[in-house]
Scaffold this motif. Structure first.
Motif, PDB file in Angstrom:
ATOM      1  N   MET A   1       0.844  -1.248   0.175  1.00  0.00           N
ATOM      2  CA  MET A   1       0.010  -0.012  -0.050  1.00  0.00           C
ATOM      3  C   MET A   1       0.855   1.322   0.130  1.00  0.00           C
ATOM      4  O   MET A   1       1.864   1.125   0.602  1.00  0.00           O
ATOM      5  CB  MET A   1      -0.941   0.138   1.503  1.00  0.00           C
ATOM      6  N   ALA A   2       0.384   2.507  -0.644  1.00  0.00           N
ATOM      7  CA  ALA A   2       1.145   3.600  -0.621  1.00  0.00           C
ATOM      8  C   ALA A   2      -0.150   4.571  -0.686  1.00  0.00           C
ATOM      9  O   ALA A   2      -1.140   4.306  -0.945  1.00  0.00           O
ATOM     10  CB  ALA A   2       1.729   3.632  -2.017  1.00  0.00           C
ATOM     11  N   HIS A   3       0.491   5.727  -0.003  1.00  0.00           N
ATOM     12  CA  HIS A   3      -0.420   6.840   0.089  1.00  0.00           C
ATOM     13  C   HIS A   3      -0.143   7.763  -1.347  1.00  0.00           C
ATOM     14  O   HIS A   3       0.769   7.854  -1.911  1.00  0.00           O
ATOM     15  CB  HIS A   3      -0.058   7.783   1.190  1.00  0.00           C
ATOM     16  N   TYR A   4      -1.323   7.974  -2.002  1.00  0.00           N
ATOM     17  CA  TYR A   4      -1.464   8.805  -3.151  1.00  0.00           C
ATOM     18  C   TYR A   4      -1.783  10.350  -3.044  1.00  0.00           C
ATOM     19  O   TYR A   4      -2.583  10.581  -2.274  1.00  0.00           O
ATOM     20  CB  TYR A   4      -2.273   7.889  -4.158  1.00  0.00           C
ATOM     21  N   TYR A   5      -1.261  10.920  -4.110  1.00  0.00           N
ATOM     22  CA  TYR A   5      -1.634  12.252  -4.227  1.00  0.00           C
ATOM     23  C   TYR A   5      -2.022  12.634  -5.495  1.00  0.00           C
ATOM     24  O   TYR A   5      -1.209  12.366  -6.533  1.00  0.00           O
ATOM     25  CB  TYR A   5      -0.462  13.269  -3.504  1.00  0.00           C
ATOM     26  N   VAL A   6      -2.946  13.676  -5.756  1.00  0.00           N
ATOM     27  CA  VAL A   6      -2.849  14.255  -6.914  1.00  0.00           C
ATOM     28  C   VAL A   6      -2.525  15.745  -6.964  1.00  0.00           C
ATOM     29  O   VAL A   6      -2.725  16.441  -6.029  1.00  0.00           O
ATOM     30  CB  VAL A   6      -4.239  14.160  -7.558  1.00  0.00           C
ATOM     31  N   LYS A   7      -1.657  16.128  -7.988  1.00  0.00           N
ATOM     32  CA  LYS A   7      -1.285  17.489  -8.042  1.00  0.00           C
ATOM     33  C   LYS A   7      -2.268  18.453  -8.266  1.00  0.00           C
ATOM     34  O   LYS A   7      -3.151  18.316  -9.377  1.00  0.00           O
ATOM     35  CB  LYS A   7      -0.250  17.493  -8.982  1.00  0.00           C
ATOM     36  N   SER A   8      -2.560  19.542  -7.625  1.00  0.00           N
ATOM     37  CA  SER A   8      -3.595  20.572  -7.707  1.00  0.00           C
ATOM     38  C   SER A   8      -3.371  21.388  -9.109  1.00  0.00           C
ATOM     39  O   SER A   8      -4.440  21.492  -9.671  1.00  0.00           O
ATOM     40  CB  SER A   8      -3.825  21.429  -6.673  1.00  0.00           C
ATOM     41  N   GLU A   9      -2.225  21.846  -9.614  1.00  0.00           N
ATOM     42  CA  GLU A   9      -2.062  22.521 -10.664  1.00  0.00           C
ATOM     43  C   GLU A   9      -1.753  21.529 -11.771  1.00  0.00           C
ATOM     44  O   GLU A   9      -1.387  20.629 -11.729  1.00  0.00           O
ATOM     45  CB  GLU A   9      -0.905  23.257 -10.239  1.00  0.00           C
ATOM     46  N   ALA A  10      -2.454  21.935 -13.080  1.00  0.00           N
ATOM     47  CA  ALA A  10      -2.270  20.966 -13.977  1.00  0.00           C
ATOM     48  C   ALA A  10      -0.974  21.196 -14.950  1.00  0.00           C
ATOM     49  O   ALA A  10      -0.507  22.408 -14.823  1.00  0.00           O
ATOM     50  CB  ALA A  10      -3.330  21.361 -15.233  1.00  0.00           C
ATOM     51  N   ASN A  11      -0.470  20.225 -15.641  1.00  0.00           N
ATOM     52  CA  ASN A  11       0.597  20.501 -16.285  1.00  0.00           C
ATOM     53  C   ASN A  11       0.431  21.037 -17.563  1.00  0.00           C
ATOM     54  O   ASN A  11      -0.778  21.511 -17.806  1.00  0.00           O
ATOM     55  CB  ASN A  11       1.429  19.071 -16.628  1.00  0.00           C
ATOM     56  N   ASP A  12       1.260  21.078 -18.471  1.00  0.00           N
ATOM     57  CA  ASP A  12       1.173  22.014 -19.660  1.00  0.00           C
ATOM     58  C   ASP A  12       0.035  21.235 -20.751  1.00  0.00           C
ATOM     59  O   ASP A  12      -0.685  21.877 -21.516  1.00  0.00           O
ATOM     60  CB  ASP A  12       2.368  21.717 -20.632  1.00  0.00           C
ATOM     61  N   ARG A  13      -0.150  20.118 -20.409  1.00  0.00           N
ATOM     62  CA  ARG A  13      -1.293  19.313 -21.137  1.00  0.00           C
ATOM     63  C   ARG A  13      -2.633  19.361 -20.519  1.00  0.00           C
ATOM     64  O   ARG A  13      -3.575  18.637 -20.990  1.00  0.00           O
ATOM     65  CB  ARG A  13      -0.969  17.890 -21.630  1.00  0.00           C
ATOM     66  N   GLY A  14      -2.649  19.741 -19.375  1.00  0.00           N
ATOM     67  CA  GLY A  14      -3.991  20.163 -18.930  1.00  0.00           C
ATOM     68  C   GLY A  14      -4.312  18.890 -17.852  1.00  0.00           C
ATOM     69  O   GLY A  14      -5.454  18.701 -17.290  1.00  0.00           O
ATOM     70  N   ASP A  15      -3.237  17.950 -17.750  1.00  0.00           N
ATOM     71  CA  ASP A  15      -3.474  16.945 -16.882  1.00  0.00           C
ATOM     72  C   ASP A  15      -3.160  17.184 -15.575  1.00  0.00           C
ATOM     73  O   ASP A  15      -2.066  17.905 -15.014  1.00  0.00           O
ATOM     74  CB  ASP A  15      -2.578  15.547 -17.125  1.00  0.00           C
ATOM     75  N   HIS A  16      -3.891  16.663 -14.402  1.00  0.00           N
ATOM     76  CA  HIS A  16      -3.232  16.658 -13.075  1.00  0.00           C
ATOM     77  C   HIS A  16      -2.718  15.331 -12.598  1.00  0.00           C
ATOM     78  O   HIS A  16      -3.506  14.301 -12.820  1.00  0.00           O
ATOM     79  CB  HIS A  16      -4.587  16.640 -12.101  1.00  0.00           C
ATOM     80  N   VAL A  17      -1.383  15.284 -12.265  1.00  0.00           N
ATOM     81  CA  VAL A  17      -0.829  14.220 -12.247  1.00  0.00           C
ATOM     82  C   VAL A  17      -0.672  13.407 -10.720  1.00  0.00           C
ATOM     83  O   VAL A  17      -0.744  14.228  -9.890  1.00  0.00           O
ATOM     84  CB  VAL A  17       0.596  14.579 -12.532  1.00  0.00           C
ATOM     85  N   VAL A  18      -1.148  12.185 -10.770  1.00  0.00           N
ATOM     86  CA  VAL A  18      -1.184  11.253  -9.688  1.00  0.00           C
ATOM     87  C   VAL A  18       0.478  11.029  -9.182  1.00  0.00           C
ATOM     88  O   VAL A  18       0.924  10.332 -10.109  1.00  0.00           O
ATOM     89  CB  VAL A  18      -2.178  10.225  -9.888  1.00  0.00           C
ATOM     90  N   HIS A  19       0.750  11.043  -7.970  1.00  0.00           N
ATOM     91  CA  HIS A  19       1.852  10.532  -7.430  1.00  0.00           C
ATOM     92  C   HIS A  19       1.810   9.837  -6.151  1.00  0.00           C
ATOM     93  O   HIS A  19       0.996   9.939  -5.386  1.00  0.00           O
ATOM     94  CB  HIS A  19       2.683  11.712  -7.043  1.00  0.00           C
ATOM     95  N   SER A  20       2.742   8.788  -5.839  1.00  0.00           N
ATOM     96  CA  SER A  20       2.661   8.158  -4.506  1.00  0.00           C
ATOM     97  C   SER A  20       3.506   9.063  -3.746  1.00  0.00           C
ATOM     98  O   SER A  20       4.419   9.872  -4.012  1.00  0.00           O
ATOM     99  CB  SER A  20       3.480   6.571  -4.748  1.00  0.00           C
ATOM    100  N   GLU A  21       3.264   8.703  -2.280  1.00  0.00           N
ATOM    101  CA  GLU A  21       4.215   9.427  -1.356  1.00  0.00           C
ATOM    102  C   GLU A  21       5.730   9.600  -1.290  1.00  0.00           C
ATOM    103  O   GLU A  21       6.216  10.431  -1.043  1.00  0.00           O
ATOM    104  CB  GLU A  21       3.709   9.178   0.108  1.00  0.00           C
ATOM    105  N   GLU A  22       6.497   8.344  -1.923  1.00  0.00           N
ATOM    106  CA  GLU A  22       7.645   8.295  -2.251  1.00  0.00           C
ATOM    107  C   GLU A  22       8.465   8.991  -3.407  1.00  0.00           C
ATOM    108  O   GLU A  22       9.571   8.861  -3.414  1.00  0.00           O
ATOM    109  CB  GLU A  22       8.087   7.165  -1.853  1.00  0.00           C
ATOM    110  N   CYS A  23       7.600   9.513  -4.341  1.00  0.00           N
ATOM    111  CA  CYS A  23       7.975   9.780  -5.501  1.00  0.00           C
ATOM    112  C   CYS A  23       8.887  11.303  -5.391  1.00  0.00           C
ATOM    113  O   CYS A  23       8.503  12.022  -4.309  1.00  0.00           O
ATOM    114  CB  CYS A  23       6.682  10.221  -6.269  1.00  0.00           C
ATOM    115  N   GLN A  24      10.029  11.265  -5.958  1.00  0.00           N
ATOM    116  CA  GLN A  24      10.795  12.487  -5.971  1.00  0.00           C
ATOM    117  C   GLN A  24       9.989  13.860  -6.562  1.00  0.00           C
ATOM    118  O   GLN A  24      10.578  14.928  -6.411  1.00  0.00           O
ATOM    119  CB  GLN A  24      12.251  12.247  -6.642  1.00  0.00           C
TER     120      GLN A  24
END
Ligand SMILES: [Zn+2]
Length: 68
Positions: A1-24
């Motif tokens: 199991m990992a804790h996941y987050y979604v970035k509030s600010e969209a990237n250049d393509r309009g995507d909100h990127v999902v990350h796990s807690e340990e991502c750099q």
């Protein structure tokens, strides 16, 4: 199991990127929403879609959910 987050600010393509807690590339606390603890990024993506229409998995920490 990992804790996941979604970035509030969209990237250049309009995507909100999902990350796990340990991502750099995990966004700062004021630029992300916590989604919860999940075994797979697919589940985190489903929850991210409740917040944003356009979501994408991080290429680094969620390659299985990254559509490229
Ligand atoms: Zn990531």
């Amino acid at each position: 199991m990992a804790h996941y987050y979604v970035k509030s600010e969209a990237n250049d393509r309009g995507d909100h990127v999902v990350h796990s807690e340990e991502c750099q590339f995990l966004p700062n606390e004021d630029n992300r929403k916590a989604l919860g603890d999940f075994a797979k990024c697919e589940t985190a993506m489903d929850h991210a879609k409740e917040h944003f229409d356009q979501v994408e998995g991080c290429q680094t920490c969620c390659p299985d959910c990254h559509s490229g």
